[in-house]
Design a protein around this motif. Sequence first.
Motif, PDB file in Angstrom:
ATOM      1  N   LEU A 129       3.705  11.645  -0.831  1.00  0.00           N
ATOM      2  CA  LEU A 129       2.857  10.626  -1.446  1.00  0.00           C
ATOM      3  C   LEU A 129       3.129  10.488  -2.942  1.00  0.00           C
ATOM      4  O   LEU A 129       3.377  11.490  -3.630  1.00  0.00           O
ATOM      5  CB  LEU A 129       1.376  11.025  -1.263  1.00  0.00           C
ATOM      6  N   SER A 130       3.021   9.259  -3.434  1.00  0.00           N
ATOM      7  CA  SER A 130       3.034   9.042  -4.890  1.00  0.00           C
ATOM      8  C   SER A 130       1.739   9.632  -5.444  1.00  0.00           C
ATOM      9  O   SER A 130       0.818   9.959  -4.677  1.00  0.00           O
ATOM     10  CB  SER A 130       3.082   7.544  -5.191  1.00  0.00           C
ATOM     11  N   THR A 131       1.627   9.723  -6.758  1.00  0.00           N
ATOM     12  CA  THR A 131       0.405  10.340  -7.300  1.00  0.00           C
ATOM     13  C   THR A 131      -0.826   9.490  -6.968  1.00  0.00           C
ATOM     14  O   THR A 131      -1.893  10.030  -6.671  1.00  0.00           O
ATOM     15  CB  THR A 131       0.517  10.596  -8.824  1.00  0.00           C
ATOM     16  N   GLY A 132      -0.676   8.174  -6.992  1.00  0.00           N
ATOM     17  CA  GLY A 132      -1.810   7.302  -6.631  1.00  0.00           C
ATOM     18  C   GLY A 132      -2.179   7.457  -5.159  1.00  0.00           C
ATOM     19  O   GLY A 132      -3.370   7.452  -4.792  1.00  0.00           O
ATOM     20  N   GLN A 133      -1.166   7.598  -4.314  1.00  0.00           N
ATOM     21  CA  GLN A 133      -1.433   7.789  -2.878  1.00  0.00           C
ATOM     22  C   GLN A 133      -2.107   9.133  -2.626  1.00  0.00           C
ATOM     23  O   GLN A 133      -2.914   9.255  -1.691  1.00  0.00           O
ATOM     24  CB  GLN A 133      -0.125   7.679  -2.087  1.00  0.00           C
ATOM     25  N   MET A 134      -1.805  10.141  -3.447  1.00  0.00           N
ATOM     26  CA  MET A 134      -2.487  11.435  -3.305  1.00  0.00           C
ATOM     27  C   MET A 134      -3.990  11.266  -3.568  1.00  0.00           C
ATOM     28  O   MET A 134      -4.835  11.827  -2.862  1.00  0.00           O
ATOM     29  CB  MET A 134      -1.906  12.474  -4.280  1.00  0.00           C
ATOM     30  N   VAL A 135      -4.312  10.473  -4.585  1.00  0.00           N
ATOM     31  CA  VAL A 135      -5.719  10.214  -4.914  1.00  0.00           C
ATOM     32  C   VAL A 135      -6.412   9.549  -3.718  1.00  0.00           C
ATOM     33  O   VAL A 135      -7.514   9.933  -3.325  1.00  0.00           O
ATOM     34  CB  VAL A 135      -5.821   9.318  -6.183  1.00  0.00           C
ATOM     35  N   ASN A 136      -5.754   8.571  -3.108  1.00  0.00           N
ATOM     36  CA  ASN A 136      -6.349   7.904  -1.934  1.00  0.00           C
ATOM     37  C   ASN A 136      -6.495   8.873  -0.777  1.00  0.00           C
ATOM     38  O   ASN A 136      -7.512   8.888  -0.083  1.00  0.00           O
ATOM     39  CB  ASN A 136      -5.480   6.721  -1.477  1.00  0.00           C
ATOM     40  N   PHE A 137      -5.479   9.704  -0.573  1.00  0.00           N
ATOM     41  CA  PHE A 137      -5.483  10.628   0.563  1.00  0.00           C
ATOM     42  C   PHE A 137      -6.672  11.598   0.495  1.00  0.00           C
ATOM     43  O   PHE A 137      -7.386  11.784   1.476  1.00  0.00           O
ATOM     44  CB  PHE A 137      -4.157  11.401   0.614  1.00  0.00           C
ATOM     45  N   VAL A 138      -6.893  12.219  -0.677  1.00  0.00           N
ATOM     46  CA  VAL A 138      -7.965  13.240  -0.753  1.00  0.00           C
ATOM     47  C   VAL A 138      -9.350  12.613  -0.591  1.00  0.00           C
ATOM     48  O   VAL A 138     -10.306  13.290  -0.215  1.00  0.00           O
ATOM     49  CB  VAL A 138      -7.894  14.090  -2.051  1.00  0.00           C
ATOM     50  N   GLN A 139      -9.456  11.315  -0.878  1.00  0.00           N
ATOM     51  CA  GLN A 139     -10.759  10.664  -0.723  1.00  0.00           C
ATOM     52  C   GLN A 139     -11.078  10.373   0.742  1.00  0.00           C
ATOM     53  O   GLN A 139     -12.226  10.155   1.091  1.00  0.00           O
ATOM     54  CB  GLN A 139     -10.809   9.371  -1.538  1.00  0.00           C
TER      55      GLN A 139
END
Length: 300
Positions: free
Chosen positions: A209-219
């Motif tokens: 995941l890109s860093t932004g996608q990591m943020v979406n994933f953990v949410q």
Amino acid sequence: MDITQEIKRLARDKNAIILAHNYQIDEIQDIADFSGDSLELSQIAAKNDAAMIVFCGVHFMAESASILSPQKKVIIPDPTAGCPMADMVEAEDVIDLKKQHPGAMVITYINSTAAVKAHSDVICTSSNALRIVERVDADEIIFLPDRNLGSYVQRFTKKKIILWKGFCPTHEKFTPEELRAVREKNPGAVVMVHPECRPEVIDLADEVLSTGQMVNFVQKTDKRKIIVGTEIGMIHKLKCVAPHIEYIPASASFICPNMKKTNLQVLLNALQKEETVVSVAQDIRDRAKKALDRMLELSY
Ligand code: 13P
Ligand code: SF4
């Protein structure tokens, strides 16, 4: 007045917005008006109506903001904060590659210089690279400078990707052996890594995941323990958006030294002196802007 209040006062008085990449130190992420990944920050730089952008990140990010918003004053607090990967390809290399592959389109990762962007058809980030490759009108793609992101995209497309030899020294350092060891110590934890990691690391990960996608994933995830395979600053951002999860750094040496050059004092000095201004010569800027605008159009 304390330093954070003074930074906020100056930013307000000067009609400046502070942007911070997800790898910045905690205090910088906290004081920024927006923190995010390369794509999100480019979108904000292109759209907002502040007079000044203070970009807490590395040089190519501030340069891209200046290209997208030439009427604004774009400041980088520490002008020596560069990205070694961006310097691994030069405009002459792109010209040579185009001669060798006349039918190919050039898709360039945003981690690149303005001069290289000016010779590119479209720019991409790690969050939209596959989408851009699929959407352009060509079956052969010259992808630069990151060989790891390029080969990761190749896994999901039938198009032919011609790779360059660039890489991120911070992500490249992280080995499959280290990943196996941290996983063994944390059974059941989900492993997420950035696509700038080596292919052998990517092979072992659960999520890429890109860093932004990591943020979406953990949410969204119901997992409670996550091994974070990217720059250490990311963990602060993840804790802010999903504090109920336990985050384990994949490696204690996952540090981008350039992302760590900006601190509150450096930011305060930058706002007081309005330095260092990032600017790009107009002929390069106009061509690079076309490639960046094309990315923004194709990202939605
Ligand atoms: P993101 O676009 O995922 O934020 O990545 C930028 C970067 O430099 C990663 O090393
Ligand atoms: Fe460049 Fe790597 Fe630092 Fe990202 S983490 S800015 S790619 S050196």
